[in-house]
Design an enzyme around this catalytic site. Structure first.
Site, PDB file in Angstrom:
ATOM      1  CE  LYS A   1     -87.735 -27.867  47.344  1.00 47.22           C
ATOM      2  NZ  LYS A   1     -87.797 -29.284  47.788  1.00 47.22           N
TER       3      LYS A   1
ATOM      4  CB  THR B   1     -79.006 -26.244  49.071  1.00 46.50           C
ATOM      5  OG1 THR B   1     -79.775 -27.454  49.007  1.00 46.50           O
ATOM      6  CG2 THR B   1     -79.493 -25.406  50.236  1.00 46.50           C
TER       7      THR B   1
ATOM      8  CE  LYS C   1     -86.368 -33.315  52.271  1.00 42.05           C
ATOM      9  NZ  LYS C   1     -86.929 -33.687  50.945  1.00 42.05           N
TER      10      LYS C   1
ATOM     11  CG  ASP D   1     -89.262 -30.572  50.433  1.00 40.20           C
ATOM     12  OD1 ASP D   1     -89.471 -29.388  50.102  1.00 40.20           O
ATOM     13  OD2 ASP D   1     -88.261 -31.219  50.061  1.00 40.20           O
TER      14      ASP D   1
ATOM     15  NE  ARG E   1     -78.500 -37.772  48.737  1.00 41.92           N
ATOM     16  CZ  ARG E   1     -78.249 -37.042  47.651  1.00 41.92           C
ATOM     17  NH1 ARG E   1     -77.933 -37.648  46.512  1.00 41.92           N
ATOM     18  NH2 ARG E   1     -78.314 -35.734  47.694  1.00 41.92           N
TER      19      ARG E   1
ATOM     20  CG  ASP F   1    -100.327 -23.638  39.927  1.00 45.91           C
ATOM     21  OD1 ASP F   1    -100.860 -22.763  39.202  1.00 45.91           O
ATOM     22  OD2 ASP F   1    -100.290 -24.838  39.624  1.00 45.91           O
TER      23      ASP F   1
END
Length: 245
Positions: A68, A130, A39, A66, A221, A71
């Site tokens: 997102k 999330t 990603k 990613d 992470r 608009d």
């Protein structure tokens, strides 16, 4: 690697949420044989631009872009065309941009793929981040349970022609019931057992997510920050594989 482990590996997306392109290259080099996709989000893309996607492709990796997009319809559709030309496997747009934005985006991707002979990426709709929970939605004027709102957004995405959505693993079963098995579900907020949730609120372990019925999980992470990222990735794959069994 057995069939179950190989299938689990393809489901794992590693989030390269980093500012340092050299570190991203190191991780992509190490992990390309171990995971299904990487990603690339806003931080790394703003730092390095499309070259970071090309670098991952050169290493044999696939990319979930990613960014997102959110608009007016024409602007998002134009950005989607460029993401398609870049060769990413997945990219996402916000469902909250509305049906027309999603419809025009799906149509623009299909059109450019047909005209230019490009591989068609899967366009995903972002439902509810999330990092948000019911109290956050309430403060924004959204009443009711998070899951009900997510399912409503997922249904809008499906009707507009998107391939799937990004959602919490906690909503997977409800979305499956509403949208069917062929609708792609990608779930961030995944934390191996014993890991801190960090800034995520609606989380699951890799095994729980697989049992819930996801298509892909996104892990950042716990893998990229590990002392041994390869072993951390293999541990996630092993947990997924065991859950599939």
């Amino acid at each position: 690697m057995n069939d179950s482990a190989s299938a689990a590996r393809q489901r794992l997306i590693v989030a390269l949420d980093l500012a340092d392109p050299a570190r991203a290259r190191t991780l992509a080099t190490l992990l390309a044989p171990e995971v299904g996709m990487f990603k690339v989000g806003k931080q790394l893309f703003v730092n390095s631009g499309p070259d970071i996607v090309r670098m991952i492709h050169d290493l044999g990796g696939e990319v979930f872009l990613d960014l997102k997009f959110h608009d007016i319809p024409n602007t998002v559709a134009a950005a989607a065309v460029e993401a398609t030309r870049l060769g990413v496997k997945l990219f996402n747009i916000h469902v909250s941009g509305g049906r027309e934005m999603m419809r025009q985006t799906a149509e623009a991707v299909e059109e450019v793929c047909g005209k230019e002979g490009l591989r068609r990426p899967s366009v995903l709709g972002v439902t509810v981040l999330t990092s948000l929970d019911a109290s956050d939605l309430e403060s924004m004027g959204v009443q009711g349970a998070v899951a009900a709102h997510v399912v409503r957004l997922a249904g809008m995405a499906r009707e507009a022609g998107l391939a799937g959505v990004v959602c919490s693993a906690q909503e997977v079963r409800d979305i499956r019931n509403a949208c069917g098995d062929s609708f792609m579900l990608v779930t961030p907020g995944i934390r191996p057992a014993g890991q801190q949730a960090g800034d995520q609120k609606r989380v699951m372990t890799p095994g729980e997510a697989v049992r819930a019925g996801i298509d892909h999980i996104v892990v950042g992470r716990p893998i990229t920050g590990a002392d041994d990222p390869v072993e951390a990735a293999r541990a996630v794959v092993a947990e997924m594989s065991a859950a599939e069994g």
